[in-house]
Design an enzyme around this catalytic site. Sequence first.
Site, PDB file in Angstrom:
ATOM      1  N   ASP A  36       9.454  21.238 -30.292  1.00 14.71           N
ATOM      2  CA  ASP A  36      10.437  20.189 -30.582  1.00 14.71           C
ATOM      3  C   ASP A  36      11.864  20.686 -30.750  1.00 14.71           C
ATOM      4  O   ASP A  36      12.796  19.893 -30.743  1.00 14.71           O
ATOM      5  CB  ASP A  36      10.038  19.451 -31.861  1.00 14.71           C
TER       6      ASP A  36
ATOM      7  N   ASP B 169       4.747  25.487 -30.956  1.00 13.49           N
ATOM      8  CA  ASP B 169       5.794  25.876 -31.896  1.00 13.49           C
ATOM      9  C   ASP B 169       5.265  25.563 -33.299  1.00 13.49           C
ATOM     10  O   ASP B 169       4.333  24.765 -33.453  1.00 13.49           O
ATOM     11  CB  ASP B 169       7.062  25.084 -31.593  1.00 13.49           C
TER      12      ASP B 169
ATOM     13  N   ASP C 131      12.915  25.720 -28.282  1.00 11.54           N
ATOM     14  CA  ASP C 131      11.684  25.482 -27.524  1.00 11.54           C
ATOM     15  C   ASP C 131      11.952  24.926 -26.132  1.00 11.54           C
ATOM     16  O   ASP C 131      11.056  24.936 -25.284  1.00 11.54           O
ATOM     17  CB  ASP C 131      10.773  24.496 -28.272  1.00 11.54           C
TER      18      ASP C 131
ATOM     19  N   CYS D  62       0.839  -1.196   0.000  1.00 13.62           N
ATOM     20  CA  CYS D  62       0.000   0.000   0.000  1.00 13.62           C
ATOM     21  C   CYS D  62       0.875   1.247   0.000  1.00 13.62           C
ATOM     22  O   CYS D  62       2.105   1.176   0.078  1.00 13.62           O
ATOM     23  CB  CYS D  62      -0.922   0.017   1.214  1.00 13.62           C
TER      24      CYS D  62
ATOM     25  N   CYS E 115       3.211   1.598   2.983  1.00 11.09           N
ATOM     26  CA  CYS E 115       4.471   0.855   2.837  1.00 11.09           C
ATOM     27  C   CYS E 115       5.469   1.662   2.010  1.00 11.09           C
ATOM     28  O   CYS E 115       6.654   1.748   2.346  1.00 11.09           O
ATOM     29  CB  CYS E 115       4.212  -0.489   2.166  1.00 11.09           C
TER      30      CYS E 115
END
Length: 751
Positions: free
Chosen positions: A626, A444, A630, A39, A42
Amino acid sequence: MTCCGSGLPLPHQTIGRPDANSGAGARELTTFQIPAMHCANCMNKLESGMLALDGVQHARANLSVRQLEVIHSGGGAAPGTLGDAISGLGFDWHFLDDEDAPDDVLAEQGRSLLLCLAIAGFASANIMLLSVSVWSGASAETAKLFGLLSGLIAVPAIFFAGRPFFSSAMRALSARQVNMDVPISLAVLLSLFMSLYEAMIGGGETFFDAGVMLLFFLLIGRYLDHMMRQRAASGVASLAKLMPRAVLRVEVGGDTVSVPLESVAPGERLRLHSGERFPVDAIILSGASTVDRSIVTGETGEIPVREGQTLEAGTVNLSGILEIEAISDARTSFISEVMEMMKAAETSKGRYRRIADRMAAIYAPAVHLLALVTLLAWLVFGADFKDALVAAIAVLIITCPCALGLAVPVTHVVAANRLFAAGIMMRDGSALERLSEVETVFFDKTGTLTDEALRLKTEVALGEKASAALHTLAQQSLHPVARTVATALTEQATAELVNFTEVPGMGVEALWNDKRVRFGRTEWVSELSSTAFAPEAPSTAFAIEGGEDLALDFASDLKPGTRAAVKELLSQGLDATILSGDRESQVATVARSLGIANWRSRLTPRAKIETIEEAAKSAKALMVGDGLNDAPALAAAHASMAPADAIDVSRASADFVFTRPSLEAVPFALRLSRAAGRVVRQNFGIAIVYNCIAVPLAMAGYVTPLIAALAMSLSSIVVVANSMRLAGFGRRQTRGDFAANPSSDAKPVPT
């Protein structure tokens, strides 16, 4: 970080180099298998416990494959010391080795749970048969005998079938910790010992049937939960199985030798037979074949390849024998990058996950306190000890935080796998939450909205030597414009240029015969030009200091799916804006063709960041780009996406990377992120409503331990099943996830 070609993390791997200045050792990554991780509590305990150790820089627990990855200094905590610390937290562990893949470990755990479930079910059926005789009015002696026989069946059955709970609880208690299995074990053992006492003294009703069936229902819930999570975790494991364990390396004399995949280094020659996958990213040196790149693009089909082409790890060689040169190793290949992003997506902590962790952390003390209050309250109000104890046992069982702890991580695991199936890699779960909050999208233009396959419209009217200089300069950049020019001048000779410099957002510069030469943005190149370019001249130019110059014009097609993607984003009520470094007329033409009202041209990388930061004051922004220029904008945006063919720095800056050519990945990811947010909120609601109703009923005595076990198991199953609905998200779409109509988007536009 791979092991023996399987794509799995190595148990102990150096991931850095010593710092010569600081004297610090290399950073190392150690991966542990933690079978008892069940869980969010944990996970939180393991991560916080590791981070408290000297020399540990990072700890990441993966619930879906039950692994713990720890990054530590080479001179600091050793793997054995880390293991001792994990044991001290109450968890068994072992290193992940070659024969111990995560899915194999999960399968073994599933078989063990199924065996325990079968034992509990068999014992329950037999005890129930004995109980029928007692309920039907058997004599006191017969009832006592049948009670003892039930005890003889129940005791070994409970101690065998209850091992998953008892062993976990004992480890936690020995480490002075409390986990979710402690109250469950306490409830089961209390019901057993109470029944044994009643059976031996013949004093009243026994609960052997309830105790065994309680365990039976608990095991049903845990087994179903295990199976659902194993299904959700199949994404990383399936990728790992794709990669070969060994490859054929070509030696100097031409002979081949089989070597482990992890020993392959960039620059080595490898031989690939038909039917084999590219083990690493590589360039074809000799041979011709057809390949299947569906793992990269998501689209099946044979693609012819030849010498000089570069292909990603995981691509299938369908025909012919190829000799290839590795350009990456197993740890830095495309497949490894995808696996790392998927694992990070499964384990990252977004806002919802942090809320769930905080709520689950208070579970252990709260549940024991509620059980104690229930016991004392019943005794105070005159109930006998037996009835008070039964009510306390029901409270111990019913107040399990599994539903709450699973609300977020299972959703993120399923969403990450669904995105991967659609050709989108997510770097972390918090990005999924941030994407769902997006209100405006920035694009872009070149390489994002328009295809990188540009066409040079301008005749290169330069002298032979100047053309050679332009050809050589264009070869030094990966920008689509530069690649187009380099391809157009393939037949042209090259020039001897030195001191190459690429300026992000501007272009490439070098020295030629002691003169500066530039190729890039017109206003930047014009600083060297002997003639002034017109205001509406093409946005790309070439110039030699004090010599020849030329403005270059290009055209390109919109990328597949661009119109459909933009139309869907606008229909969702999002604002769309184009941010481009190209000239005004080019950007305006693309914007008009897509129905985008907002656009800005001739932007530098700094101007893109400023635009996004200004927009962030009123709306959360998504950036899609890309190029090198950018990357800063991708990092500055609230959320970001980049295509897989973007340059490395842009992919590293983006939260999501999509491998398929269609831009429809953007609205799809947005829709899925919002659906995931709804599922998480639904899961929180289910968990909260369940506890608000179930706990008071248990404290009031309206819920037996048996019903409590059934309710607790069902709450976890409902949450996991609700999350699994995302696995089929968007499956009703037409061919492929982003089936675009190429003819509708392939109209050329000026670039």
